[in-house]
Design a protein around this motif. Structure first.
Motif, PDB file in Angstrom:
ATOM      1  N   GLY A 161       0.820  -1.209   0.000  1.00  0.00           N
ATOM      2  CA  GLY A 161       0.000   0.000   0.000  1.00  0.00           C
ATOM      3  C   GLY A 161       0.854   1.260   0.000  1.00  0.00           C
ATOM      4  N   ASP A 212      -6.349   0.833  -4.264  1.00  0.00           N
ATOM      5  CA  ASP A 212      -7.319   1.321  -3.272  1.00  0.00           C
ATOM      6  C   ASP A 212      -8.051   2.577  -3.767  1.00  0.00           C
ATOM      7  N   GLY A 240       1.413  -6.562   0.194  1.00  0.00           N
ATOM      8  CA  GLY A 240       0.007  -6.965   0.111  1.00  0.00           C
ATOM      9  C   GLY A 240      -0.510  -7.211  -1.297  1.00  0.00           C
ATOM     10  N   ASN A 278      -2.423 -10.679  -5.131  1.00  0.00           N
ATOM     11  CA  ASN A 278      -3.272 -10.612  -6.329  1.00  0.00           C
ATOM     12  C   ASN A 278      -3.030 -11.815  -7.243  1.00  0.00           C
ATOM     13  N   ASP A 327       1.489  -6.747   6.229  1.00  0.00           N
ATOM     14  CA  ASP A 327       2.291  -6.312   7.376  1.00  0.00           C
ATOM     15  C   ASP A 327       2.185  -7.297   8.543  1.00  0.00           C
TER      16      ASP A 327
HETATM   17  O1  KG4 Z   1       1.733  -4.827   2.487  1.00  0.00           O
HETATM   18  P1  KG4 Z   1       0.388  -4.352   2.913  1.00  0.00           P
HETATM   19  O2  KG4 Z   1      -0.447  -5.245   3.780  1.00  0.00           O
HETATM   20  O3  KG4 Z   1       0.473  -3.020   3.713  1.00  0.00           O
HETATM   21  C1  KG4 Z   1       1.380  -2.036   3.457  1.00  0.00           C
HETATM   22  O4  KG4 Z   1       2.534  -2.110   3.975  1.00  0.00           O
HETATM   23  O5  KG4 Z   1       0.990  -1.134   2.694  1.00  0.00           O
HETATM   24  O6  KG4 Z   1      -0.394  -3.986   1.571  1.00  0.00           O
HETATM   25  C2  KG4 Z   1      -1.727  -3.550   1.595  1.00  0.00           C
HETATM   26  C3  KG4 Z   1      -2.152  -3.237   0.179  1.00  0.00           C
HETATM   27  C4  KG4 Z   1      -3.472  -2.492   0.136  1.00  0.00           C
HETATM   28  O7  KG4 Z   1      -3.324  -1.398  -0.738  1.00  0.00           O
HETATM   29  C5  KG4 Z   1      -4.442  -3.539  -0.421  1.00  0.00           C
HETATM   30  O8  KG4 Z   1      -5.522  -2.996  -1.111  1.00  0.00           O
HETATM   31  C6  KG4 Z   1      -3.546  -4.324  -1.341  1.00  0.00           C
HETATM   32  O9  KG4 Z   1      -2.318  -4.435  -0.589  1.00  0.00           O
HETATM   33  N1  KG4 Z   1      -4.079  -5.654  -1.676  1.00  0.00           N
HETATM   34  C7  KG4 Z   1      -4.379  -6.044  -2.934  1.00  0.00           C
HETATM   35  C8  KG4 Z   1      -4.878  -7.368  -2.839  1.00  0.00           C
HETATM   36  N2  KG4 Z   1      -4.850  -7.729  -1.516  1.00  0.00           N
HETATM   37  C9  KG4 Z   1      -4.356  -6.668  -0.830  1.00  0.00           C
HETATM   38  N3  KG4 Z   1      -4.269  -5.406  -4.106  1.00  0.00           N
HETATM   39  C10 KG4 Z   1      -4.629  -6.088  -5.213  1.00  0.00           C
HETATM   40  N4  KG4 Z   1      -5.130  -7.337  -5.201  1.00  0.00           N
HETATM   41  C11 KG4 Z   1      -5.263  -8.023  -4.049  1.00  0.00           C
HETATM   42  N5  KG4 Z   1      -5.738  -9.282  -4.061  1.00  0.00           N
END
Ligand code: KG4
Ligand code: ZN
Length: 345
Positions: free
Chosen positions: A137, A167, A268, A272, A300
């Motif tokens: 994110g 997002d 995150g 996908n 995280d």
């Molecule tokens: O790594 P993370 O948990 O947190 C950060 O350090 O930012 O990533 C979260 C991000 C969010 O923007 C969320 O919408 C995205 O990962 N995300 C996805 C999917 N699952 C989570 N984006 C696209 N497709 C997914 N399946």
């Protein structure tokens, strides 16, 4: 050595314990998504306050579940940055203070080093060196990981991170925060080719990304389109395909340029499915393999902070009694364990 780690850089409160011999003993993650959902994004002040409420009870619960007492902990690792400064300060202050009270060393860990080393939590970890696509994110980067603390950033996003673009686009389509995974689900029922959005920066050399224009392109298409039952799904499909094409093309370019045979996908957005499938197929055509940490280590967590902190603590690296927290902390400042300037005798 047994290390307790705390992670509070954004909207997850997380605790883990890592052991030199047994590896990860246990970890817990509490996500604040419900707290922030009504605001459509993370509210930093609310995040900090919630970390204050939850962190100590979670540490107590984690130690209790593992039947450990403070005497069984030989060092504390805490996420010192990058992230939301108020949120970071909670974990840094608690982690540093516990180490002081327990008479053990503490070490400040870089959040992105945690993500880059996360695949090493798995049973058959990829050997160094490897190429990492970090898509979260807050960050989008291609990094050549040569060893612990040896990271060469090949490219990164010049504006929105991949997860942020997912997002923000999800929000345009009326999906609740955080919409990345919900957009991906919606895209499954969208028709391919109805909308074709630009693949940003593919026409330029190098490994940098830019996603803010892609989000704007979706917004313009949404405004110009005639409302229909399929519209949101078709837009989601068009967006996801443009995003995945871009990430895959730049990763392919980086694999070719570095000659690495392993591509690690962290963060995150690594959850996908379309991205995973496309990266695996692309890597195979180059004779390379992909490695994905399981989802709980992609998003995280404190397990990755415990592992990174353990590497540094066993090299006798530790931070001074002052609490270290940095909202911005370039990955390029990191050095191998024991060679950091924060090391004290
Ligand atoms: O790594 P993370 O948990 O947190 C950060 O350090 O930012 O990533 C979260 C991000 C969010 O923007 C969320 O919408 C995205 O990962 N995300 C996805 C999917 N699952 C989570 N984006 C696209 N497709 C997914 N399946
Ligand atoms: Zn993260």
């Amino acid at each position: 050595m047994r290390v307790l780690a705390v992670e509070t850089s954004c909207d997850e409160t997380a605790v883990a314990v890592y052991d030199s011999h047994a590896g990860l003993l246990g970890h817990q993650v509490y996500t604040q998504t419900d707290l922030h959902e009504v605001w459509g994004g993370v509210v930093p002040e609310l995040a900090s306050r919630d970390h204050v409420q939850r962190l100590l009870p979670m540490i107590k619960a984690t130690l209790g579940e593992l039947a450990l007492t403070p005497k069984d902990i030989h060092g504390v690792a805490y996420t010192a940055g990058p992230g939301l400064i108020g949120a970071l300060l909670v974990g840094a202050t608690v982690g540093r203070s516990l180490a002081y009270a327990w008479g053990v060393p503490a070490v400040a860990v870089h959040h992105l080093e945690g993500h880059l080393l996360a695949p090493r939590l798995e049973a058959n970890p990829p050997a160094f060196p490897y190429l990492a696509l970090l898509v979260s994110g807050g960050h989008t980067m291609l990094v050549d990981v040569q060893g612990v603390g040896c990271y060469q950033i090949l490219g990164e996003s010049l504006d929105d991170a991949a997860g942020e673009a997912f997002d923000k686009t999800a929000k345009l389509l009326g999906l609740p925060y955080p919409g990345g995974a919900k957009l991906a689900l919606l895209a499954e029922s969208g028709r391919p080719g109805v909308f074709r959005f630009p693949r940003p920066m593919l026409d330029r050399p190098g490994f940098d990304f830019s996603f803010s224009g892609l989000k704007t392109a979706v917004w313009l298409a949404l405004k110009a389109a005639t409302p229909s039952a399929d519209l949101a799904a078709d837009l989601a499909r068009g967006f996801e395909e443009a995003m995945v094409d871009t990430l895959v093309a730049k990763s392919e370019r980086a694999l070719k340029a570095t000659g690495r045979s392993t591509l690690v996908v962290a963060g995150g957005v690594g959850a996908n499915r379309r991205l995973r499938n496309r990266l695996t197929t692309m890597a195979a055509t180059l004779g390379a393999v992909t490695a994905y940490p399981r989802t709980e280590f992609c998003t995280d967590n404190a397990a990755m902070i415990a592992l990174a902190g353990h590497e540094r603590l066993v090299a006798k690296e530790q931070t001074s009694l002052g609490v270290m927290a940095r909202a911005r902390w370039p990955l390029s400042e990191l050095r191998p364990p024991g060679q950091m300037s924060v090391q004290i005798a």
